[in-house]
Write a protein that holds these residues in place. Structure first.
Motif, PDB file in Angstrom:
ATOM      1  N   ARG A  36      78.698  25.182  77.114  1.00 37.89           N
ATOM      2  CA  ARG A  36      79.013  24.964  75.715  1.00 37.89           C
ATOM      3  C   ARG A  36      80.331  25.636  75.349  1.00 37.89           C
ATOM      4  O   ARG A  36      80.739  26.590  75.992  1.00 37.89           O
ATOM      5  CB  ARG A  36      77.891  25.522  74.826  1.00 37.89           C
ATOM      6  CG  ARG A  36      76.586  24.761  74.904  1.00 37.89           C
ATOM      7  CD  ARG A  36      75.439  25.566  74.360  1.00 37.89           C
ATOM      8  NE  ARG A  36      75.115  26.672  75.248  1.00 37.89           N
ATOM      9  CZ  ARG A  36      74.165  26.616  76.184  1.00 37.89           C
ATOM     10  NH1 ARG A  36      73.453  25.527  76.320  1.00 37.89           N
ATOM     11  NH2 ARG A  36      73.930  27.642  76.967  1.00 37.89           N
ATOM     12  N   SER A  37      80.964  25.118  74.296  1.00 36.30           N
ATOM     13  CA  SER A  37      82.116  25.776  73.696  1.00 36.30           C
ATOM     14  C   SER A  37      81.657  26.301  72.347  1.00 36.30           C
ATOM     15  O   SER A  37      81.227  25.527  71.479  1.00 36.30           O
ATOM     16  CB  SER A  37      83.283  24.808  73.526  1.00 36.30           C
ATOM     17  OG  SER A  37      84.378  25.468  72.898  1.00 36.30           O
ATOM     18  N   ASP A  46      79.219  30.098  78.984  1.00 34.40           N
ATOM     19  CA  ASP A  46      79.839  29.342  77.899  1.00 34.40           C
ATOM     20  C   ASP A  46      81.197  29.922  77.523  1.00 34.40           C
ATOM     21  O   ASP A  46      81.432  31.123  77.659  1.00 34.40           O
ATOM     22  CB  ASP A  46      78.935  29.350  76.660  1.00 34.40           C
ATOM     23  CG  ASP A  46      77.608  28.648  76.901  1.00 34.40           C
ATOM     24  OD1 ASP A  46      77.545  27.840  77.847  1.00 34.40           O
ATOM     25  OD2 ASP A  46      76.652  28.907  76.150  1.00 34.40           O
ATOM     26  N   LYS A  47      82.053  29.078  77.010  1.00 36.89           N
ATOM     27  CA  LYS A  47      83.348  29.499  76.472  1.00 36.89           C
ATOM     28  C   LYS A  47      83.132  29.943  75.032  1.00 36.89           C
ATOM     29  O   LYS A  47      82.513  29.219  74.243  1.00 36.89           O
ATOM     30  CB  LYS A  47      84.338  28.337  76.532  1.00 36.89           C
ATOM     31  CG  LYS A  47      85.677  28.610  75.864  1.00 36.89           C
ATOM     32  CD  LYS A  47      86.516  27.337  75.845  1.00 36.89           C
ATOM     33  CE  LYS A  47      87.799  27.542  75.047  1.00 36.89           C
ATOM     34  NZ  LYS A  47      88.590  26.289  74.948  1.00 36.89           N
ATOM     35  N   THR A  71      84.962  31.623  71.464  1.00 39.71           N
ATOM     36  CA  THR A  71      86.157  31.972  70.693  1.00 39.71           C
ATOM     37  C   THR A  71      85.724  32.574  69.365  1.00 39.71           C
ATOM     38  O   THR A  71      84.791  32.086  68.721  1.00 39.71           O
ATOM     39  CB  THR A  71      87.032  30.737  70.435  1.00 39.71           C
ATOM     40  OG1 THR A  71      87.373  30.124  71.687  1.00 39.71           O
ATOM     41  CG2 THR A  71      88.316  31.114  69.699  1.00 39.71           C
ATOM     42  N   CYS A  88      85.639  37.427  75.024  1.00 36.19           N
ATOM     43  CA  CYS A  88      85.837  36.259  74.165  1.00 36.19           C
ATOM     44  C   CYS A  88      87.308  36.115  73.799  1.00 36.19           C
ATOM     45  O   CYS A  88      88.048  37.097  73.758  1.00 36.19           O
ATOM     46  CB  CYS A  88      85.024  36.394  72.870  1.00 36.19           C
ATOM     47  SG  CYS A  88      83.242  36.521  73.097  1.00 36.19           S
ATOM     48  N   THR A 105      89.244  24.363  70.095  1.00 36.68           N
ATOM     49  CA  THR A 105      88.234  24.888  71.038  1.00 36.68           C
ATOM     50  C   THR A 105      87.243  23.828  71.480  1.00 36.68           C
ATOM     51  O   THR A 105      86.452  24.071  72.392  1.00 36.68           O
ATOM     52  CB  THR A 105      87.462  26.046  70.399  1.00 36.68           C
ATOM     53  OG1 THR A 105      86.785  25.576  69.222  1.00 36.68           O
ATOM     54  CG2 THR A 105      88.393  27.185  70.018  1.00 36.68           C
ATOM     55  N   GLU A 106      87.268  22.661  70.822  1.00 38.15           N
ATOM     56  CA  GLU A 106      86.274  21.611  71.076  1.00 38.15           C
ATOM     57  C   GLU A 106      84.856  22.186  70.952  1.00 38.15           C
ATOM     58  O   GLU A 106      83.981  21.920  71.765  1.00 38.15           O
ATOM     59  CB  GLU A 106      86.489  20.974  72.451  1.00 38.15           C
ATOM     60  CG  GLU A 106      87.844  20.296  72.593  1.00 38.15           C
ATOM     61  CD  GLU A 106      88.020  19.644  73.951  1.00 38.15           C
ATOM     62  OE1 GLU A 106      87.390  20.097  74.924  1.00 38.15           O
ATOM     63  OE2 GLU A 106      88.788  18.671  74.035  1.00 38.15           O
ATOM     64  N   ALA A 107      84.659  22.968  69.898  1.00 40.30           N
ATOM     65  CA  ALA A 107      83.394  23.683  69.728  1.00 40.30           C
ATOM     66  C   ALA A 107      82.245  22.725  69.471  1.00 40.30           C
ATOM     67  O   ALA A 107      82.354  21.805  68.659  1.00 40.30           O
ATOM     68  CB  ALA A 107      83.517  24.671  68.565  1.00 40.30           C
TER      69      ALA A 107
END
Length: 246
Positions: free
Chosen positions: A14-15, A42-43, A45, A75, A104-106
């Motif tokens: 996941r982002s 997961d990424k 931000t 992070c 971030t393409e969250a």
């Protein structure tokens, strides 16, 4: 949601974007969940909307503290450069958060609870709801100034409480001047929500929207001559949880 090979299997990554009005808001509200996300690969931000200009400590000091806290949680950190105590849920704030979601393409967004006595928290929550209108998972976290909070989704942070406390400890200017950031208070809150979630320590969230993707499990290699027989469970399109723990 990105896919990455891991041990020959396909893992779903996941982002995650966590949005906070001031330095240390994110760590207080969902620092343990962010540590759990990073442990899962997961990424993550963190978007800090203001520099905390009206809080204890110098702006340069608070900036350094936030950068140290982000490093401790592994992070990324984005600064919004808005003015503390002067945030409005207008097109500028919405656009700022939209840009962060886009960059971030969250697919998971954490943000303040809407019912809060601090005007910046309310404004950031309202702006994020607008900015994340196409995002499938939007979760509201509790701040010390939150006035009404009825969580139904919890993240087990039993293995990550120490990292949350370490990240908060980076905000020395706040820890030294605020009882709300004392480690004992933070741990007690996590224990309280853990009891609600039936785990040791937890962070609690109110979902504005939460879509649970139940992807098929990866195909594991068979052991022996025959594959084990599994019964296919019935699929439910809609669920109304009284409590969910992830």
């Amino acid at each position: 949601m990105a896919q990455a090979p891991e041990g020959g299997l396909t893992a779903m990554m996941r982002s995650v974007l966590a949005v906070g009005a001031h330095p240390d808001d994110i760590e207080l509200g969902c620092g343990g969940a962010l540590a759990a996300h990073r442990a899962a690969g997961d990424k993550v931000t963190m978007l800090v909307v203001t520099g905390g200009q009206n809080g204890p400590g110098l702006v340069t000091e608070r900036r350094a503290e936030s950068e140290a806290a982000a490093r401790s949680l592994d992070c990324l950190l984005i600064w919004g450069h808005l003015l503390d105590c002067a945030v409005h849920p207008d097109s500028g704030t919405i656009g700022l958060i939209e840009d962060a979601i886009r960059q971030t393409e969250a697919d998971v967004v954490y943000v303040h609870a809407p019912d809060d006595s601090h005007q910046d928290h309310r404004a950031v929550a309202a702006a994020t709801i607008s900015a994340a209108r196409h995002t499938r998972r939007v979760l509201h976290y509790r701040s010390p100034s939150t006035t009404r909070f009825e969580p139904s989704l919890y993240v087990d942070i039993s293995a990550h409480l120490d990292r949350k406390l370490a990240a908060l400890a980076c905000h020395r200017s706040q820890v030294e001047s605020s009882l709300m950031v004392e480690p004992e208070v933070v741990a007690a809150s996590a224990r309280h929500f853990g009891a609600q979630a039936r785990v040791r320590f937890a962070e609690a969230f109110v979902p504005s929207r939460f879509v649970w993707d139940l992807s098929p499990p990866p195909q594991l290699p068979l052991v022996g001559a025959e594959a084990p027989a599994f019964e296919e469970a019935p699929a439910f399109e809609t669920a109304y949880p009284s409590r969910a723990v992830t």
